[in-house]
Scaffold this active site. Structure first.
Site, short mmCIF file in Angstrom:
data_model
loop_
_atom_site.label_atom_id
_atom_site.label_comp_id
_atom_site.label_asym_id
_atom_site.label_seq_id
_atom_site.Cartn_x
_atom_site.Cartn_y
_atom_site.Cartn_z
N TYR A 140 -2.12 22.76 -3.93
CA TYR A 140 -1.46 22.85 -5.34
C TYR A 140 -2.63 22.96 -6.33
O TYR A 140 -2.63 23.67 -7.39
CB TYR A 140 -0.48 21.65 -5.35
CG TYR A 140 0.45 21.51 -6.77
CD1 TYR A 140 1.44 22.48 -7.06
CD2 TYR A 140 -0.19 20.94 -7.89
CE1 TYR A 140 1.94 22.63 -8.34
CE2 TYR A 140 0.28 20.89 -9.04
CZ TYR A 140 1.46 21.68 -9.43
OH TYR A 140 2.08 21.54 -10.35
N TYR A 171 0.75 -1.18 -0.04
CA TYR A 171 -0.05 -0.02 0.13
C TYR A 171 0.98 1.26 0.07
O TYR A 171 2.10 1.09 0.18
CB TYR A 171 -0.93 -0.04 1.19
CG TYR A 171 -0.36 0.26 2.75
CD1 TYR A 171 -0.14 1.32 3.01
CD2 TYR A 171 0.30 -0.92 3.21
CE1 TYR A 171 0.22 1.46 4.44
CE2 TYR A 171 0.94 -1.00 4.43
CZ TYR A 171 1.04 0.44 5.03
OH TYR A 171 1.38 0.60 6.38
#
Length: 411
Positions: free
Chosen positions: A263, A249
């Site tokens: 962002y 993971y």
């Protein structure tokens, strides 16, 4: 880079693990001049000092608005509580109703979170005529990662991509991420503001106000106490299953996640509009087998080669050794922590029930230029160092010495 402007951020859920990081990072990312105000909405009243957020004149914290309430009532309360709320340009929806708050009722859990999201987006749409962007944070249950009945029927196709089809019914009936995204998409029709969805997997971090909530806290306390009782070099077993130990993971630290959300909403608002984005510290899959040995060594321990195929009841061990824990706190001047059953339950679930590979593909967000990357597992050590500074666990120099066990044996 975003130019200096009159941008104002509203962080809903500002003292949770995600909201805390967003509020903190918004004061300096993409630049210190990006936002002239960062407004945090909390469920409970806290001072800036209590939250551990920076003492910055641009930061404003407010409470007393229950997003579970009627939409019209919430609109009135937001306008009453937050001065000049009409100045808000960017909204980050990081609020969350826990399953425990809903008494374990999955349908109530779903309905409560969907209703809160509906209220939030429509209240902001009414009150914030200058709103430019709305960020929704969801997670990998968009791929069915924690939909355990579904996982018994299928194998996840990794790496998980944003283009993957939704989990089908009836397994998706209790998932609320789809409904959240759909209602925002509907609310956005004909409006000038934009929005996107961000999908992290396991978040490795903490907040000063809620140390015990993420599972990394009970893990750190367990290992520190195990070292105190059993001494340096003691072998400690991974608490979960063999499959969980080896499945892959991609986790994420809250700061990486916050900067990605900033962002997308500020630097790439046109490109990200209406899209979902995976986020992680790295696109290199990191199983527990790559992390557990080094985590154990951090605490002066060695990872045992023996792994059971069930939970090792470390929560029971923790409760049975509270006298030793109190002694350790007194010896090293630690701030005693109360671990709730919920914290242990979340850790148990993550170490036993989620046993398929589930790494995220980061091509989509990387393609927009967000390339922040951190080594596999490094987020844990950042949290442990924070816990040392907060006097939650003994300093690493103590953990590396034989003194802990000697002190215990003298008592």
């Amino acid at each position: 880079m975003v130019d200096k402007s009159n941008k104002v951020a509203l962080v809903l859920g500002a003292t949770g693990i995600s909201g805390w990081a967003l509020a903190k990072n918004a004061l300096s990312y993409p630049s210190r001049s990006t936002f002239q105000r960062v407004i945090g909405l909390m469920h409970r009243p806290r001072t800036v000092e209590e939250t551990g957020l920076p003492n910055d004149p641009r930061l404003e914290l407010y409470s007393g608005v229950d997003l579970q309430g009627d939409l019209n009532h919430v609109v009135v309360k937001l306008k009453e509580k937050i001065p000049r709320i009409e100045e808000v340009t960017h909204v980050y929806y990081l609020a969350y109703m826990t399953l425990q708050t809903c008494s374990g009722d999955m349908r109530q859990f779903r309905d409560a979170n969907v209703a809160m999201t509906y209220t939030a987006v429509h209240a902001c749409d009414r009150l914030c005529p200058n709103m430019e962007f709305f960020v929704l944070q969801t997670g990998t249950n968009a791929y069915g990662v924690a939909c355990f009945d579904y996982l018994r029927q299928t194998q996840l196709q990794v790496p998980l991509r944003e283009s993957n089809p939704r989990v089908p019914r009836p397994w998706s009936d209790t998932l609320f991420y789809y409904a959240q995204a759909d209602l925002i998409k509907e609310a956005n029709k004909g409006k000038a503001w934009k929005w996107c969805e961000v999908r992290p997997d396991q978040i490795v971090g903490h907040t000063p106000a809620q140390v015990s909530v993420p599972y990394v806290a009970p893990m750190a306390l367990y290992l520190a106490l195990y070292r105190y009782i059993n001494g340096p070099g003691a072998r400690v077993q991974f608490p979960g299953t063999v499959r969980n130990y080896h499945h892959t993971y991609t986790d994420v630290r809250p700061d990486t996640m916050a900067r990605a959300e900033l962002y997308l909403s500020l630097v790439k608002s046109d490109e990200s509009h209406g899209e979902a984005f995976n986020i992680a510290d790295t696109d290199t899959p990191g199983p527990w087998s790559a992390k557990w040995p080094s985590i154990c060594r951090y605490f002066g321990l060695e990872a045992s080669e023996t792994i059971d195929d069930e939970w090792t009841d470390i929560d029971g061990w923790w409760y049975a050794n509270q006298t030793a824990y109190e002694r350790m706190c007194a010896e090293y001047g630690l701030q005693k922590q109360v671990m709730s059953p919920t914290a242990w339950s979340l850790m148990k679930m993550g170490h036993t029930l989620i046993d398929q590979n589930r790494e995220l593909c980061l091509d989509k967000i990387r393609g927009l230029g967000f390339t922040e990357d951190h080594p596999v597992g490094s987020s844990y050590f950042q949290v442990f160092e924070d816990f040392e500074r907060m006097k939650i666990i003994p300093p690493k120099v103590v953990l590396a010495s034989p003194r802990c066990r000697d002190v215990l044996h003298q008592c």
